[in-house]
Design a protein around this motif. Structure first.
Motif, PDB file in Angstrom:
ATOM      1  N   VAL A 182     -20.256 -24.406 -25.704  1.00 25.82           N
ATOM      2  CA  VAL A 182     -19.726 -23.446 -26.679  1.00 25.82           C
ATOM      3  C   VAL A 182     -18.657 -24.114 -27.549  1.00 25.82           C
ATOM      4  CG1 VAL A 182     -18.483 -21.260 -26.959  1.00 25.82           C
ATOM      5  CG2 VAL A 182     -20.329 -21.434 -25.277  1.00 25.82           C
ATOM      6  N   GLU A 183     -17.799 -24.903 -26.944  1.00 27.17           N
ATOM      7  CA  GLU A 183     -16.778 -25.633 -27.712  1.00 27.17           C
ATOM      8  C   GLU A 183     -17.434 -26.578 -28.732  1.00 27.17           C
ATOM      9  OE1 GLU A 183     -14.251 -27.721 -24.967  1.00 27.17           O
ATOM     10  OE2 GLU A 183     -13.546 -25.860 -24.037  1.00 27.17           O
ATOM     11  N   ALA A 184     -18.501 -27.241 -28.319  1.00 29.37           N
ATOM     12  CA  ALA A 184     -19.193 -28.150 -29.233  1.00 29.37           C
ATOM     13  C   ALA A 184     -19.843 -27.373 -30.379  1.00 29.37           C
ATOM     14  CB  ALA A 184     -20.247 -28.965 -28.473  1.00 29.37           C
ATOM     15  N   LEU A 185     -20.370 -26.193 -30.089  1.00 28.65           N
ATOM     16  CA  LEU A 185     -20.931 -25.349 -31.149  1.00 28.65           C
ATOM     17  C   LEU A 185     -19.835 -24.929 -32.130  1.00 28.65           C
ATOM     18  CD1 LEU A 185     -23.299 -23.073 -29.032  1.00 28.65           C
ATOM     19  CD2 LEU A 185     -24.029 -24.758 -30.752  1.00 28.65           C
ATOM     20  N   GLU A 186     -18.668 -24.574 -31.598  1.00 33.10           N
ATOM     21  CA  GLU A 186     -17.541 -24.192 -32.461  1.00 33.10           C
ATOM     22  C   GLU A 186     -17.103 -25.355 -33.339  1.00 33.10           C
ATOM     23  OE1 GLU A 186     -15.072 -20.755 -30.144  1.00 33.10           O
ATOM     24  OE2 GLU A 186     -14.953 -22.766 -29.285  1.00 33.10           O
ATOM     25  N   LYS A 187     -17.049 -26.533 -32.760  1.00 37.36           N
ATOM     26  CA  LYS A 187     -16.659 -27.724 -33.515  1.00 37.36           C
ATOM     27  C   LYS A 187     -17.699 -28.021 -34.603  1.00 37.36           C
ATOM     28  CE  LYS A 187     -15.413 -32.560 -32.857  1.00 37.36           C
ATOM     29  NZ  LYS A 187     -15.338 -33.664 -31.900  1.00 37.36           N
ATOM     30  N   LEU A 242     -24.725 -19.034 -36.750  1.00 33.85           N
ATOM     31  CA  LEU A 242     -24.053 -19.791 -35.690  1.00 33.85           C
ATOM     32  C   LEU A 242     -22.736 -19.139 -35.297  1.00 33.85           C
ATOM     33  CD1 LEU A 242     -23.974 -22.225 -33.815  1.00 33.85           C
ATOM     34  CD2 LEU A 242     -23.020 -23.560 -35.713  1.00 33.85           C
ATOM     35  N   ASP A 243     -21.971 -18.702 -36.278  1.00 28.80           N
ATOM     36  CA  ASP A 243     -20.707 -18.020 -36.003  1.00 28.80           C
ATOM     37  C   ASP A 243     -20.942 -16.757 -35.171  1.00 28.80           C
ATOM     38  OD1 ASP A 243     -17.835 -17.660 -36.295  1.00 28.80           O
ATOM     39  OD2 ASP A 243     -18.333 -16.035 -37.692  1.00 28.80           O
ATOM     40  N   LEU A 244     -21.935 -15.965 -35.557  1.00 29.59           N
ATOM     41  CA  LEU A 244     -22.277 -14.751 -34.812  1.00 29.59           C
ATOM     42  C   LEU A 244     -22.701 -15.092 -33.383  1.00 29.59           C
ATOM     43  CD1 LEU A 244     -22.965 -11.662 -34.774  1.00 29.59           C
ATOM     44  CD2 LEU A 244     -25.261 -12.341 -35.501  1.00 29.59           C
ATOM     45  N   LEU A 245     -23.544 -16.115 -33.238  1.00 32.65           N
ATOM     46  CA  LEU A 245     -24.017 -16.501 -31.907  1.00 32.65           C
ATOM     47  C   LEU A 245     -22.879 -16.972 -31.005  1.00 32.65           C
ATOM     48  CD1 LEU A 245     -27.312 -18.348 -32.797  1.00 32.65           C
ATOM     49  CD2 LEU A 245     -27.073 -16.247 -31.462  1.00 32.65           C
ATOM     50  N   ILE A 246     -21.982 -17.739 -31.548  1.00 35.06           N
ATOM     51  CA  ILE A 246     -20.842 -18.211 -30.750  1.00 35.06           C
ATOM     52  C   ILE A 246     -20.046 -17.020 -30.231  1.00 35.06           C
ATOM     53  CG2 ILE A 246     -18.616 -19.421 -30.875  1.00 35.06           C
ATOM     54  CD1 ILE A 246     -20.037 -21.365 -32.885  1.00 35.06           C
ATOM     55  N   ILE A 292     -22.156 -15.169 -27.542  1.00 38.41           N
ATOM     56  CA  ILE A 292     -22.229 -15.947 -26.296  1.00 38.41           C
ATOM     57  C   ILE A 292     -20.898 -15.847 -25.547  1.00 38.41           C
ATOM     58  CG2 ILE A 292     -22.358 -18.295 -25.358  1.00 38.41           C
ATOM     59  CD1 ILE A 292     -24.478 -18.864 -27.596  1.00 38.41           C
ATOM     60  N   LYS A 293     -19.791 -16.023 -26.267  1.00 37.74           N
ATOM     61  CA  LYS A 293     -18.473 -15.933 -25.624  1.00 37.74           C
ATOM     62  C   LYS A 293     -18.230 -14.541 -25.042  1.00 37.74           C
ATOM     63  CE  LYS A 293     -15.022 -18.316 -27.582  1.00 37.74           C
ATOM     64  NZ  LYS A 293     -14.139 -18.851 -28.651  1.00 37.74           N
ATOM     65  N   LEU A 294     -18.673 -13.522 -25.754  1.00 35.98           N
ATOM     66  CA  LEU A 294     -18.518 -12.150 -25.275  1.00 35.98           C
ATOM     67  C   LEU A 294     -19.314 -11.922 -23.985  1.00 35.98           C
ATOM     68  CD1 LEU A 294     -17.275  -9.377 -26.076  1.00 35.98           C
ATOM     69  CD2 LEU A 294     -19.445  -8.882 -27.234  1.00 35.98           C
ATOM     70  N   GLY A 295     -20.484 -12.537 -23.877  1.00 33.67           N
ATOM     71  CA  GLY A 295     -21.333 -12.347 -22.703  1.00 33.67           C
ATOM     72  C   GLY A 295     -21.047 -13.264 -21.535  1.00 33.67           C
ATOM     73  N   LEU A 296     -20.250 -14.310 -21.751  1.00 35.05           N
ATOM     74  CA  LEU A 296     -20.014 -15.295 -20.675  1.00 35.05           C
ATOM     75  C   LEU A 296     -19.386 -14.712 -19.410  1.00 35.05           C
ATOM     76  CD1 LEU A 296     -19.027 -18.680 -22.349  1.00 35.05           C
ATOM     77  CD2 LEU A 296     -20.958 -18.214 -20.841  1.00 35.05           C
ATOM     78  N   PRO A 297     -18.388 -13.831 -19.499  1.00 34.21           N
ATOM     79  CA  PRO A 297     -17.820 -13.312 -18.250  1.00 34.21           C
ATOM     80  C   PRO A 297     -18.856 -12.594 -17.379  1.00 34.21           C
ATOM     81  CG  PRO A 297     -16.336 -12.859 -20.069  1.00 34.21           C
ATOM     82  CD  PRO A 297     -17.616 -13.387 -20.670  1.00 34.21           C
ATOM     83  N   PHE A 298     -19.690 -11.772 -17.987  1.00 34.80           N
ATOM     84  CA  PHE A 298     -20.721 -11.093 -17.196  1.00 34.80           C
ATOM     85  C   PHE A 298     -21.738 -12.098 -16.675  1.00 34.80           C
ATOM     86  CE2 PHE A 298     -24.773  -8.928 -16.611  1.00 34.80           C
ATOM     87  CZ  PHE A 298     -24.394  -7.977 -15.675  1.00 34.80           C
ATOM     88  N   ARG A 299     -22.126 -13.046 -17.513  1.00 32.12           N
ATOM     89  CA  ARG A 299     -23.069 -14.077 -17.096  1.00 32.12           C
ATOM     90  C   ARG A 299     -22.550 -14.822 -15.879  1.00 32.12           C
ATOM     91  NH1 ARG A 299     -22.765 -19.385 -16.353  1.00 32.12           N
ATOM     92  NH2 ARG A 299     -24.537 -20.652 -16.882  1.00 32.12           N
ATOM     93  N   SER A 333     -31.486 -10.708 -27.279  1.00 29.84           N
ATOM     94  CA  SER A 333     -31.175 -10.775 -28.710  1.00 29.84           C
ATOM     95  C   SER A 333     -30.526 -12.119 -29.058  1.00 29.84           C
ATOM     96  CB  SER A 333     -30.241  -9.619 -29.093  1.00 29.84           C
ATOM     97  OG  SER A 333     -29.827  -9.739 -30.423  1.00 29.84           O
ATOM     98  N   ILE A 334     -29.608 -12.562 -28.221  1.00 26.78           N
ATOM     99  CA  ILE A 334     -28.960 -13.864 -28.446  1.00 26.78           C
ATOM    100  C   ILE A 334     -29.995 -14.982 -28.391  1.00 26.78           C
ATOM    101  CG2 ILE A 334     -27.313 -15.536 -27.507  1.00 26.78           C
ATOM    102  CD1 ILE A 334     -25.666 -13.083 -26.525  1.00 26.78           C
ATOM    103  N   LEU A 335     -30.925 -14.896 -27.431  1.00 31.73           N
ATOM    104  CA  LEU A 335     -31.956 -15.930 -27.322  1.00 31.73           C
ATOM    105  C   LEU A 335     -32.825 -15.971 -28.569  1.00 31.73           C
ATOM    106  CD1 LEU A 335     -33.542 -18.109 -25.857  1.00 31.73           C
ATOM    107  CD2 LEU A 335     -34.794 -16.293 -24.650  1.00 31.73           C
ATOM    108  N   VAL A 336     -33.248 -14.815 -29.059  1.00 30.09           N
ATOM    109  CA  VAL A 336     -34.079 -14.767 -30.264  1.00 30.09           C
ATOM    110  C   VAL A 336     -33.330 -15.409 -31.437  1.00 30.09           C
ATOM    111  CG1 VAL A 336     -35.084 -13.194 -31.983  1.00 30.09           C
ATOM    112  CG2 VAL A 336     -35.444 -12.770 -29.537  1.00 30.09           C
ATOM    113  N   GLN A 337     -32.064 -15.087 -31.593  1.00 30.12           N
ATOM    114  CA  GLN A 337     -31.274 -15.638 -32.696  1.00 30.12           C
ATOM    115  C   GLN A 337     -31.015 -17.131 -32.525  1.00 30.12           C
ATOM    116  OE1 GLN A 337     -27.963 -12.908 -33.985  1.00 30.12           O
ATOM    117  NE2 GLN A 337     -28.690 -11.808 -32.173  1.00 30.12           N
ATOM    118  N   THR A 338     -30.802 -17.564 -31.287  1.00 30.62           N
ATOM    119  CA  THR A 338     -30.574 -18.987 -31.028  1.00 30.62           C
ATOM    120  C   THR A 338     -31.831 -19.787 -31.340  1.00 30.62           C
ATOM    121  OG1 THR A 338     -28.993 -18.393 -29.296  1.00 30.62           O
ATOM    122  CG2 THR A 338     -29.761 -20.662 -29.308  1.00 30.62           C
ATOM    123  N   ARG A 339     -32.964 -19.237 -30.971  1.00 31.08           N
ATOM    124  CA  ARG A 339     -34.234 -19.905 -31.294  1.00 31.08           C
ATOM    125  C   ARG A 339     -34.442 -19.962 -32.807  1.00 31.08           C
ATOM    126  NH1 ARG A 339     -38.278 -20.926 -27.788  1.00 31.08           N
ATOM    127  NH2 ARG A 339     -39.799 -20.152 -29.297  1.00 31.08           N
TER     128      ARG A 339
END
Length: 169
Positions: free
Chosen positions: A65-70, A83-87, A90-97, A151-157
């Protein structure tokens, strides 16, 4: 009929199925995000330090995630908004993940609910600590998390495909 696997004695098959879908969806998100980074900033085979750095990102979600932000700062304008939306998603979903993937579920027969009852805190900036959760994990909550991850997977793809199309032009 007896459960085939021990975990089926205390987690229903429909819940295990949802968790499996969620875990694989998260794995594909991470893999696709990693493929995108590798595609837009490839390493020459002789550049061992850069190759190692890229390969290590695949094994460390926070660093990925840090590399994506960079990368966002120098991303192709076509990629930036998505990319901004996905980051952020992803960050929002990480705690539950992290809780679901690294935790364990138990069924409370009194309340007829599942509870996450253990998780190792995986923040690399803090000492690892054991956490115990009191909140229930409903099937609806799993479904919501799975829908968001899908939804994140579809957008990441899509992000990865946009970068691939640019390379072919």
């Amino acid at each position: 009929m007896q459960p085939r696997y021990h975990v089926q004695k205390f987690v229903r098959d429909d819940v295990l199925f949802r968790i499996g879908l969620y875990v694989q969806t998260c794995a594909h998100i991470e893999h696709t995000a990693w493929l995108y980074l590798y595609l837009v900033d490839p390493a020459h085979p002789n550049d061992k330090p850069k190759t190692k750095k890229i390969m290590d990102l695949r094994l460390n979600t926070p660093r990925l995630v840090e590399a994506l932000e960079k990368h966002l700062k120098k991303a192709d304008p076509e990629d930036s908004k998505l990319l901004d939306l996905l980051i952020r998603e992803i960050k929002l979903g990480l705690p539950f993940r992290n809780k679901l993937i690294h935790g364990a579920l138990r069924f409370d027969y009194e309340t007829a609910e599942y509870f996450l009852f253990s998780h190792w805190k995986a923040d690399p900036t803090e000492p690892h600590e054991y956490e115990s959760y009191k909140c229930p994990v409903s099937v609806e909550w799993l479904d919501e998390a799975l829908t968001a991850a899908d939804s994140i997977l579809v957008q990441t793809r899509e992000l990865h495909h946009m970068a691939q199309r640019r390379l072919r032009q």
